[in-house]
Design a protein around this motif. Structure first.
Motif, PDB file in Angstrom:
ATOM      1  N   LEU A 218       1.844   5.416  -8.028  1.00  0.00           N
ATOM      2  CA  LEU A 218       2.161   5.051  -9.591  1.00  0.00           C
ATOM      3  C   LEU A 218       3.646   4.957  -9.899  1.00  0.00           C
ATOM      4  CD1 LEU A 218       0.980   5.025 -12.379  1.00  0.00           C
ATOM      5  CD2 LEU A 218       1.425   7.437 -12.562  1.00  0.00           C
ATOM      6  N   ALA A 219       4.504   5.615  -9.039  1.00  0.00           N
ATOM      7  CA  ALA A 219       5.870   5.587  -9.300  1.00  0.00           C
ATOM      8  C   ALA A 219       6.299   4.067  -8.656  1.00  0.00           C
ATOM      9  CB  ALA A 219       6.657   6.385  -8.514  1.00  0.00           C
ATOM     10  N   ILE A 220       5.976   3.494  -7.753  1.00  0.00           N
ATOM     11  CA  ILE A 220       6.308   2.455  -7.011  1.00  0.00           C
ATOM     12  C   ILE A 220       5.768   1.115  -8.234  1.00  0.00           C
ATOM     13  CG2 ILE A 220       5.937   0.496  -5.210  1.00  0.00           C
ATOM     14  CD1 ILE A 220       5.874   3.080  -3.430  1.00  0.00           C
ATOM     15  N   ALA A 221       4.581   1.274  -8.463  1.00  0.00           N
ATOM     16  CA  ALA A 221       4.069   0.191  -9.330  1.00  0.00           C
ATOM     17  C   ALA A 221       4.629   0.389 -10.776  1.00  0.00           C
ATOM     18  CB  ALA A 221       2.405   0.416  -9.238  1.00  0.00           C
ATOM     19  N   THR A 222       5.013   1.217 -11.110  1.00  0.00           N
ATOM     20  CA  THR A 222       5.616   1.372 -12.457  1.00  0.00           C
ATOM     21  C   THR A 222       6.835   0.875 -12.441  1.00  0.00           C
ATOM     22  OG1 THR A 222       4.423   3.417 -13.202  1.00  0.00           O
ATOM     23  CG2 THR A 222       6.234   3.088 -14.352  1.00  0.00           C
ATOM     24  N   LEU A 223       7.757   1.348 -11.438  1.00  0.00           N
ATOM     25  CA  LEU A 223       9.208   0.702 -11.168  1.00  0.00           C
ATOM     26  C   LEU A 223       9.292  -0.688 -10.923  1.00  0.00           C
ATOM     27  CD1 LEU A 223      10.671   3.599  -9.075  1.00  0.00           C
ATOM     28  CD2 LEU A 223      11.228   2.951 -11.584  1.00  0.00           C
ATOM     29  N   SER A 224       8.019  -1.248 -10.291  1.00  0.00           N
ATOM     30  CA  SER A 224       8.197  -2.788 -10.251  1.00  0.00           C
ATOM     31  C   SER A 224       7.554  -3.616 -11.191  1.00  0.00           C
ATOM     32  CB  SER A 224       7.162  -3.001  -8.979  1.00  0.00           C
ATOM     33  OG  SER A 224       7.560  -2.329  -7.937  1.00  0.00           O
ATOM     34  N   ARG A 225       7.306  -2.825 -12.539  1.00  0.00           N
ATOM     35  CA  ARG A 225       6.766  -3.485 -13.696  1.00  0.00           C
ATOM     36  C   ARG A 225       5.794  -4.320 -13.648  1.00  0.00           C
ATOM     37  NH1 ARG A 225      12.825  -4.808 -16.384  1.00  0.00           N
ATOM     38  NH2 ARG A 225      13.761  -2.756 -16.462  1.00  0.00           N
ATOM     39  N   LEU A 226       4.684  -3.789 -13.040  1.00  0.00           N
ATOM     40  CA  LEU A 226       3.519  -4.463 -12.875  1.00  0.00           C
ATOM     41  C   LEU A 226       2.396  -4.612 -14.127  1.00  0.00           C
ATOM     42  CD1 LEU A 226       2.750  -3.804  -8.930  1.00  0.00           C
ATOM     43  CD2 LEU A 226       3.814  -5.690  -9.924  1.00  0.00           C
ATOM     44  N   GLY A 227       2.775  -3.627 -14.700  1.00  0.00           N
ATOM     45  CA  GLY A 227       1.737  -3.626 -16.072  1.00  0.00           C
ATOM     46  C   GLY A 227       0.862  -2.216 -15.940  1.00  0.00           C
ATOM     47  N   GLU A 228       0.432  -1.952 -16.928  1.00  0.00           N
ATOM     48  CA  GLU A 228      -0.383  -0.572 -16.665  1.00  0.00           C
ATOM     49  C   GLU A 228      -1.664  -0.669 -16.119  1.00  0.00           C
ATOM     50  OE1 GLU A 228      -0.894   3.279 -17.780  1.00  0.00           O
ATOM     51  OE2 GLU A 228       0.797   1.934 -18.269  1.00  0.00           O
ATOM     52  N   LYS A 229      -2.636  -1.652 -16.114  1.00  0.00           N
ATOM     53  CA  LYS A 229      -3.490  -1.996 -15.307  1.00  0.00           C
ATOM     54  C   LYS A 229      -3.405  -2.211 -13.784  1.00  0.00           C
ATOM     55  CE  LYS A 229      -6.729  -3.448 -19.119  1.00  0.00           C
ATOM     56  NZ  LYS A 229      -7.822  -2.511 -18.751  1.00  0.00           N
ATOM     57  N   ALA A 230      -2.373  -2.851 -13.412  1.00  0.00           N
ATOM     58  CA  ALA A 230      -2.055  -3.156 -11.800  1.00  0.00           C
ATOM     59  C   ALA A 230      -1.679  -1.727 -11.463  1.00  0.00           C
ATOM     60  CB  ALA A 230      -1.060  -4.333 -11.923  1.00  0.00           C
ATOM     61  N   ALA A 231      -0.757  -0.952 -12.102  1.00  0.00           N
ATOM     62  CA  ALA A 231      -0.081   0.255 -11.622  1.00  0.00           C
ATOM     63  C   ALA A 231      -1.220   1.220 -11.331  1.00  0.00           C
ATOM     64  CB  ALA A 231       0.576   0.850 -12.581  1.00  0.00           C
ATOM     65  N   THR A 232      -2.349   1.258 -12.333  1.00  0.00           N
ATOM     66  CA  THR A 232      -3.481   2.009 -12.171  1.00  0.00           C
ATOM     67  C   THR A 232      -4.350   1.718 -10.930  1.00  0.00           C
ATOM     68  OG1 THR A 232      -3.610   2.491 -14.543  1.00  0.00           O
ATOM     69  CG2 THR A 232      -5.647   2.870 -13.122  1.00  0.00           C
ATOM     70  N   ALA A 233      -4.432   0.574 -10.700  1.00  0.00           N
ATOM     71  CA  ALA A 233      -5.267  -0.076  -9.479  1.00  0.00           C
ATOM     72  C   ALA A 233      -4.285   0.396  -8.171  1.00  0.00           C
ATOM     73  CB  ALA A 233      -5.291  -1.509  -9.499  1.00  0.00           C
ATOM     74  N   ILE A 234      -3.013   0.226  -7.869  1.00  0.00           N
ATOM     75  CA  ILE A 234      -2.327   0.613  -6.902  1.00  0.00           C
ATOM     76  C   ILE A 234      -2.303   1.971  -6.824  1.00  0.00           C
ATOM     77  CG2 ILE A 234       0.098   0.445  -6.112  1.00  0.00           C
ATOM     78  CD1 ILE A 234       0.371  -2.284  -7.234  1.00  0.00           C
ATOM     79  N   THR A 235      -2.128   2.896  -7.781  1.00  0.00           N
ATOM     80  CA  THR A 235      -2.149   4.094  -7.605  1.00  0.00           C
ATOM     81  C   THR A 235      -3.363   4.673  -6.905  1.00  0.00           C
ATOM     82  OG1 THR A 235      -1.060   4.602  -9.630  1.00  0.00           O
ATOM     83  CG2 THR A 235      -2.278   6.452  -8.921  1.00  0.00           C
ATOM     84  N   VAL A 236      -4.640   4.051  -7.207  1.00  0.00           N
ATOM     85  CA  VAL A 236      -5.831   4.537  -6.766  1.00  0.00           C
ATOM     86  C   VAL A 236      -5.876   3.870  -5.364  1.00  0.00           C
ATOM     87  CG1 VAL A 236      -8.432   4.344  -6.997  1.00  0.00           C
ATOM     88  CG2 VAL A 236      -7.153   4.762  -8.984  1.00  0.00           C
ATOM     89  N   GLU A 237      -5.513   2.685  -5.143  1.00  0.00           N
ATOM     90  CA  GLU A 237      -5.497   2.306  -3.814  1.00  0.00           C
ATOM     91  C   GLU A 237      -4.746   2.995  -2.656  1.00  0.00           C
ATOM     92  OE1 GLU A 237      -7.526  -0.237  -2.247  1.00  0.00           O
ATOM     93  OE2 GLU A 237      -8.877  -0.178  -4.116  1.00  0.00           O
ATOM     94  N   VAL A 238      -3.716   3.402  -3.205  1.00  0.00           N
ATOM     95  CA  VAL A 238      -3.006   4.056  -2.306  1.00  0.00           C
ATOM     96  C   VAL A 238      -3.427   5.585  -2.183  1.00  0.00           C
ATOM     97  CG1 VAL A 238      -0.386   4.846  -1.861  1.00  0.00           C
ATOM     98  CG2 VAL A 238      -0.798   2.644  -2.726  1.00  0.00           C
ATOM     99  N   GLY A 239      -3.805   6.178  -3.234  1.00  0.00           N
ATOM    100  CA  GLY A 239      -4.207   7.506  -3.029  1.00  0.00           C
ATOM    101  C   GLY A 239      -5.622   7.881  -2.703  1.00  0.00           C
ATOM    102  N   ILE A 240      -6.440   7.101  -2.623  1.00  0.00           N
ATOM    103  CA  ILE A 240      -7.915   7.031  -2.190  1.00  0.00           C
ATOM    104  C   ILE A 240      -8.183   6.586  -0.928  1.00  0.00           C
ATOM    105  CG2 ILE A 240     -10.261   6.918  -2.882  1.00  0.00           C
ATOM    106  CD1 ILE A 240      -9.064   8.770  -4.670  1.00  0.00           C
ATOM    107  N   GLN A 241      -8.593   7.300   0.227  1.00  0.00           N
ATOM    108  CA  GLN A 241      -8.844   6.665   1.457  1.00  0.00           C
ATOM    109  C   GLN A 241     -10.342   6.429   1.901  1.00  0.00           C
ATOM    110  OE1 GLN A 241      -5.715   6.032   2.276  1.00  0.00           O
ATOM    111  NE2 GLN A 241      -5.063   7.346   0.639  1.00  0.00           N
TER     112      GLN A 241
END
Length: 294
Positions: A218-241
């Motif tokens: 979430l931090a990486i995606a937010t700092l990269s200014r990808l937008g709320e929906k993209a940040a949510t997707a990346i958060t889940v993709e990184v955190g769920i194995q």
């Protein structure tokens, strides 16, 4: 259920069904999206394939774990994404297309990275003299067979028989959850003499891996200014194995054939639904509040 039947027959079948279900949701456009949205896809893949194993190594090193359990944590960290992450992204109101794209591309790349990460982990935690190794080429072929082939079958069905694929999608998802539940139960039953101590020892470790990687994603995606929906997707993709793949690699007779190494993935597979549901509730609520302030 006898252990040899579980690992030699049922576990590969379970993974086949789960990956087939993922294939039924994929099209070629999901792979082409890397050209359309390169920034989000590249950031997501770097977080999944580089940051995640590094964090897994740090967490496995910090906690006082048995060597085989530490390797089990690394096996889990080497298997990002999976169908569950797409479902949780949808529930969280994230960018499902980006989530599916990251799952699809990482599934191709991890066929080659998994044996490298795991062999390095075994040398680190089990010692340089360990005889337990994953031969690179044969491991790549086996992982490709149990992951990419069912995905390809699902994609072909989606392309040439979309009506049948759409009707099969929901039953296959429920069947996937059933198979996952049976696999987790089978793994824990095989280690029933030590399962309580394993849960105490590894539960906090897998929870830390889950929560910390989601927070960093979430931090990486937010700092990269990808937008709320993209940040949510990346958060889940990184955190769920992909816990089922991790269990298969640890337990399958032709791979590591070490049931103890599957314990972290089995426990994690239970916890991720709780943390995933919690994140989905928080993210959807957060997005609602952001819309209200606009």
């Amino acid at each position: 259920m006898e252990s040899n039947f579980l690992t030699a027959v049922f576990l590969p079948l379970a993974l086949f069904i789960i990956m087939l279900g993922m294939g039924l949701t994929l099209t070629l456009d999901d792979f082409k999206r890397v050209v359309i949205y390169p920034k989000a896809v590249v950031i997501g893949l770097v977080a999944q394939l580089i940051m995640l194993p590094i964090m897994g190594f740090g967490i496995a090193s910090v906690f006082p774990l048995e060597p085989q359990l530490a390797v089990g944590v690394m096996i889990l960290a080497a298997c990002p994404g999976g169908p569950t992450s797409n479902m949780i992204t949808f529930l969280a109101g994230g960018d499902v297309a980006l989530s599916v794209t990251l799952t699809a591309i990482s599934s191709l790349i991890t066929v080659f990275t998994i044996p490298l990460v795991i062999n390095l982990s075994m040398q680190t935690f089990l010692g340089e003299g360990t005889t337990l190794q994953l031969p690179f080429l044969s491991t790549v072929l086996q992982i490709a067979v149990i992951t990419l082939i069912p995905v390809a079958i699902g994609m072909i069905a989606k392309r040439y028989a979309p009506g049948i694929a759409d009707k099969a999608d929901k039953p296959v998802k429920w069947l996937s959850l059933f198979f996952l539940a049976v696999v987790i139960t089978g793994v824990l039953l095989r280690e029933r003499d030590n399962v309580i101590s394993y849960i105490i020892d590894v539960g906090w470790v897998t929870l830390a891996l889950n929560v910390v990687t989601m927070a960093l994603g979430l931090a990486i995606a937010t700092l990269s200014r990808l937008g709320e929906k993209a940040a949510t997707a990346i958060t889940v993709e990184v955190g769920i194995q992909n816990g089922t793949l991790a269990i298969a690699i640890a337990s399958t007779p032709t791979l590591l054939n070490t049931p103890t190494m599957a314990i972290p993935a089995a426990i994690y597979s239970l916890l991720m639904f709780v943390t995933g549901a919690g994140f989905a509730w928080w993210a959807s609520r957060r997005q609602g509040l952001l819309k209200a302030y606009k």
